[in-house]
Each structure stands twice: as structure tokens, then as C-alpha cells.
Design an enzyme around this catalytic site. Structure first.
Site, PDB file in Angstrom:
ATOM      1  N   ALA A 287       0.825  -1.208   0.000  1.00  0.00           N
ATOM      2  CA  ALA A 287       0.000   0.000   0.000  1.00  0.00           C
ATOM      3  C   ALA A 287       0.866   1.267   0.000  1.00  0.00           C
ATOM      4  CB  ALA A 287      -0.925  -0.020   1.216  1.00  0.00           C
TER       5      ALA A 287
ATOM      6  N   ASN B  52       7.205   1.300   9.915  1.00  0.00           N
ATOM      7  CA  ASN B  52       6.684   1.436  11.279  1.00  0.00           C
ATOM      8  C   ASN B  52       7.570   0.677  12.259  1.00  0.00           C
ATOM      9  OD1 ASN B  52       4.339   2.903  10.840  1.00  0.00           O
ATOM     10  ND2 ASN B  52       3.044   1.083  10.612  1.00  0.00           N
TER      11      ASN B  52
ATOM     12  N   LYS C 286       7.102   8.540  16.685  1.00  0.00           N
ATOM     13  CA  LYS C 286       6.129   7.864  15.802  1.00  0.00           C
ATOM     14  C   LYS C 286       5.632   6.577  16.442  1.00  0.00           C
ATOM     15  CE  LYS C 286       3.770   6.602  12.137  1.00  0.00           C
ATOM     16  NZ  LYS C 286       4.225   5.838  11.015  1.00  0.00           N
TER      17      LYS C 286
ATOM     18  N   ASN D 180      -2.574   1.491  16.220  1.00  0.00           N
ATOM     19  CA  ASN D 180      -2.571   0.225  15.483  1.00  0.00           C
ATOM     20  C   ASN D 180      -3.248  -0.921  16.223  1.00  0.00           C
ATOM     21  OD1 ASN D 180      -0.950   2.030  14.075  1.00  0.00           O
ATOM     22  ND2 ASN D 180       0.183   0.408  13.088  1.00  0.00           N
TER      23      ASN D 180
ATOM     24  N   ASN E  82      -9.092   4.624  11.896  1.00  0.00           N
ATOM     25  CA  ASN E  82      -8.263   5.403  12.830  1.00  0.00           C
ATOM     26  C   ASN E  82      -9.049   6.465  13.599  1.00  0.00           C
ATOM     27  OD1 ASN E  82      -6.242   3.886  11.766  1.00  0.00           O
ATOM     28  ND2 ASN E  82      -5.104   5.564  10.823  1.00  0.00           N
TER      29      ASN E  82
ATOM     30  N   SER F 129      -2.523  -0.095   9.306  1.00  0.00           N
ATOM     31  CA  SER F 129      -1.809  -1.212   8.681  1.00  0.00           C
ATOM     32  C   SER F 129      -2.009  -2.497   9.492  1.00  0.00           C
ATOM     33  CB  SER F 129      -0.323  -0.864   8.565  1.00  0.00           C
ATOM     34  OG  SER F 129       0.182  -0.480   9.815  1.00  0.00           O
TER      35      SER F 129
ATOM     36  N   GLU G 250       2.922  -6.241  12.800  1.00  0.00           N
ATOM     37  CA  GLU G 250       4.196  -5.635  13.236  1.00  0.00           C
ATOM     38  C   GLU G 250       4.244  -5.433  14.754  1.00  0.00           C
ATOM     39  OE1 GLU G 250       5.625  -3.024   9.489  1.00  0.00           O
ATOM     40  OE2 GLU G 250       3.925  -2.179  10.557  1.00  0.00           O
TER      41      GLU G 250
HETATM   42  O1  PAF Z   1       0.477   1.951  10.516  1.00  0.00           O
HETATM   43  C1  PAF Z   1      -0.317   2.801  10.093  1.00  0.00           C
HETATM   44  O2  PAF Z   1      -1.451   2.514   9.695  1.00  0.00           O
HETATM   45  C2  PAF Z   1       0.156   4.250   9.993  1.00  0.00           C
HETATM   46  O3  PAF Z   1       1.449   4.341  10.540  1.00  0.00           O
HETATM   47  C3  PAF Z   1      -0.740   5.287  10.634  1.00  0.00           C
HETATM   48  C4  PAF Z   1      -0.019   6.619  10.684  1.00  0.00           C
HETATM   49  C5  PAF Z   1      -1.185   4.887  12.037  1.00  0.00           C
HETATM   50  C6  PAF Z   1      -1.921   5.604   9.769  1.00  0.00           C
HETATM   51  O4  PAF Z   1      -2.832   4.568   9.623  1.00  0.00           O
END
Ligand code: PAF
Length: 303
Positions: free
Chosen positions: A10, A104, A186, A194, A204, A257, A269
Site C-alpha cells: 500500500a 513502522n 512515531k 494500530n 483510525n 496497517s 508488526e
Molecule cells: O500503521 C499505520 O497505519 C500508519 O502508521 C498510521 C499513521 C497509524 C496511519 O494509519
């Protein structure tokens, strides 16, 4: 400048598609999603954003040959796939290429540094949100800043040029001399958004719209922040919460994700996100029960 995207899912296909649209020579490499590669070879990358559809012709391939003369290699595989991906591309990797990871989590850098010199390694973060909605089709679900820095060494004009080309592709990008702090800031975002979106099957935006999820997310962020402080994060609790909630608002429509992975029955992850907070917490003697609980719950839901 020739750019090769390793792990064109993606986010990789979004970055590659935007760079190709801006006139860069881009190759998308994905050895495992053959249907996606074939769709791109046939129809180009299709980026859907609100009512707009951007279609860009980009060469796509399942073999790593295009890496040999790449100036920039973008690593976009999932954190847990990093070691295997690097082993696959290593024979083709040019020592003069810059290697950029916007992945990530934390902890996969060691896998990259087995094959890439720290001076040619750029590590960063992005708050762009992207979802693969079908072979060759990416939904651009959230726009946010991208920040990168050099793993070892001072900034160079070549890095300025890389940042300029990302900007020219419409990807807001800045340089940071504090990569570790950047990654842990981050990580706070991913720690909250997540696993909670994945466990509760929500987009989100629920992190700020649902009062219960918001309360849990805030507690997870504050717990992770105590560990992140050992990695240079100087934010107060309110600032950290505000960062997380700003990303949740800016990517409100995005399916995180981790939720995408859980829905597809793929490994997540989590070990590089909440699991990394737990491991660092243990090392530093800082309790992280909420992050441990989320790690265990996600592992129950994914292979
Ligand atoms: O992993 C993710 O999905 C992205 O890092 C984020 C920023 C949370 C947006 O969906």
C-alpha cells in the site's frame, strides 16, 4: 535519479506512484504479491483519493534486478519481513545507493545494517495513510508529514536532493538530525492507533471519536512515553496525546496497517511496536502492562 521501491504494497505503491507521476524513474519491486505486480504492469498504479483517481504508469517487477543501478532504494516491507527482504535484495544492492526506510516500529534497523553501510542508510517516519484496495489499487487515506535523517553522519547535498524530490512529488518531507527521537515519537502513535483499531475493527478516527477507545489510547501513550523518554522524546503527556490524536484525525478514514494485516490473516508488526516498548521497558525497569496486554491480544488474533 533512479528509485527502486522494495515491498511495493500500500504505502510503497503510493510513494512510488507519486514519485513516478512527478517524472522520476521509479521501479516497484514486490516478489510476493504477483497479482498486484501484474495489475500495475497492465494498468499502472491506481491511487484513489476522495473522488479523484490518479493512474500512473510505473514499471513493476517480482525480481530485484532493477536495484543494481538504483540511486535510492526505499524499504517498504513490513517490519518483520525486513531480514528476509534484505537477504533477497543483497546480491543486487549497489553500495552507492541510498537506502531509505520509513517502516513502522523500531528494531528492524539491525537487519538493514547487516547489508547497508550506516552512512548510506536513511531512516524516517511517515504519517501518510494508504490501503491496498485491490491489485494495483491504493486508497490514499491520509496525508501527513514525512521526516527522515541519516543513520550515521551529517546531512549531505544528496540527502537534500532526495528530500527535494519527495517534496516535488507532493510528499511533505523534512530532515531531522535526531532519528532515534523521531522513531520513538512515531512509535507512540502506532502503539495506540494500530493495536486498538485492529482489536476493535475500527478505522483510525475511532481513537478520537469513541470515548472509551480514546481513554485507553491515552493510557497506552502515557505508558509508552515513559519508555520513549529514554530515547530522547521530550514530550509531556498532553503533547504526546495531542500528537497521537492529530494523526488519528488526519487519517480518520484510514484502516491502520495492523487492522489490514489482521483482516488478511497475516502476521502483524506488533513485536516492533508495542512489543518493542515492552522489551525496552523490561531493560530499563519501567513497567508496561498495557503494552504487554495489547501485544498478547494482537498475537491471539494473528498468525
Ligand atoms: O500503521 C499505520 O497505519 C500508519 O502508521 C498510521 C499513521 C497509524 C496511519 O494509519
Amino acid at each position: 535519479m533512479k528509485i527502486c521501491i522494495v515491498g511495493a504494497g500500500a504505502l510503497g505503491s503510493l510513494f512510488g506512484g507519486l514519485l513516478a507521476r512527478a517524472g522520476m524513474a521509479v521501479w516497484l519491486y514486490n516478489p510476493s504479491n504477483v497479482a498486484h505486480v501484474h495489475a500495475i504492469q497492465r494498468d499502472g498504479v491506481c491511487i484513489e483519493r476522495d473522488a479523484e483517481i490518479i493512474t500512473v504508469a510505473v514499471p513493476a517487477t517480482t525480481t530485484p534486478d532493477a536495484l543494481a543501478d538504483a540511486d535510492l532504494v526505499g524499504i517498504f516491507v513490513k517490519a518483520h519481513q525486513t531480514g528476509r527482504a534484505l537477504e533477497q535484495i543483497a546480491p543486487k544492492l549497489n553500495p552507492r545507493s541510498w537506502v531509505l526506510s520509513l517502516q513502522n516500529g523500531v528494531g528492524m534497523e539491525a537487519e538493514i545494517l547487516r547489508f547497508v553501510s550506516p552512512e548510506r542508510f536513511l531512516r524516517g517516519v511517515t504519517s501518510q495513510g494508504a490501503t491496498l484496495v485491490g491489485p494495483g489499487r491504493v486508497r490514499w487515506a491520509g496525508v501527513g508529514p514525512t521526516v527522515l535523517g541519516r543513520w550515521s553522519g551529517p546531512p549531505t547535498p544528496e540527502i537534500d536532493a532526495i528530500i527535494a524530490l519527495l517534496r516535488s512529488a507532493g510528499i511533505e518531507t523534512d530532515y531531522s538530525g535526531e532519528v532515534e527521537r523521531l522513531l520513538w515519537e512515531k512509535l507512540l502513535v502506532n502503539c495506540a492507533i494500530n493495536p486498538l483499531t485492529a482489536l476493535f475493527e475500527r478505522s483510525n478516527g475511532a481513537i478520537v471519536e469513541d470515548p472509551q477507545l480514546r481513554e485507553v489510547a491515552r493510557a497506552v501513550v502515557c505508558e509508552a512515553l515513559r519508555v520513549a523518554r529514554a530515547h530522547g522524546v521530550g514530550l509531556g503527556e498532553l503533547e504526546a496525546i495531542d500528537r497521537v490524536e492529530t494523526v488519528a484525525r488526519r487519517t480518520a478514514q484510514n484502516i491502520s496497517s495492523m487492522l489490514q494485516d489482521v483482516r488478511r490473516g497475516r502476521p502483524t508488526e506488533i513485536d516492533y511496536i508495542n512489543g518493542a516498548v515492552v522489551r525496552e521497558g523490561e531493560r530499563l525497569g519501567i513497567p508496561t502492562p498495557l503494552n504487554l496486554l495489547l501485544t498478547k491480544l494482537i498475537k491471539e488474533r494473528s498468525p
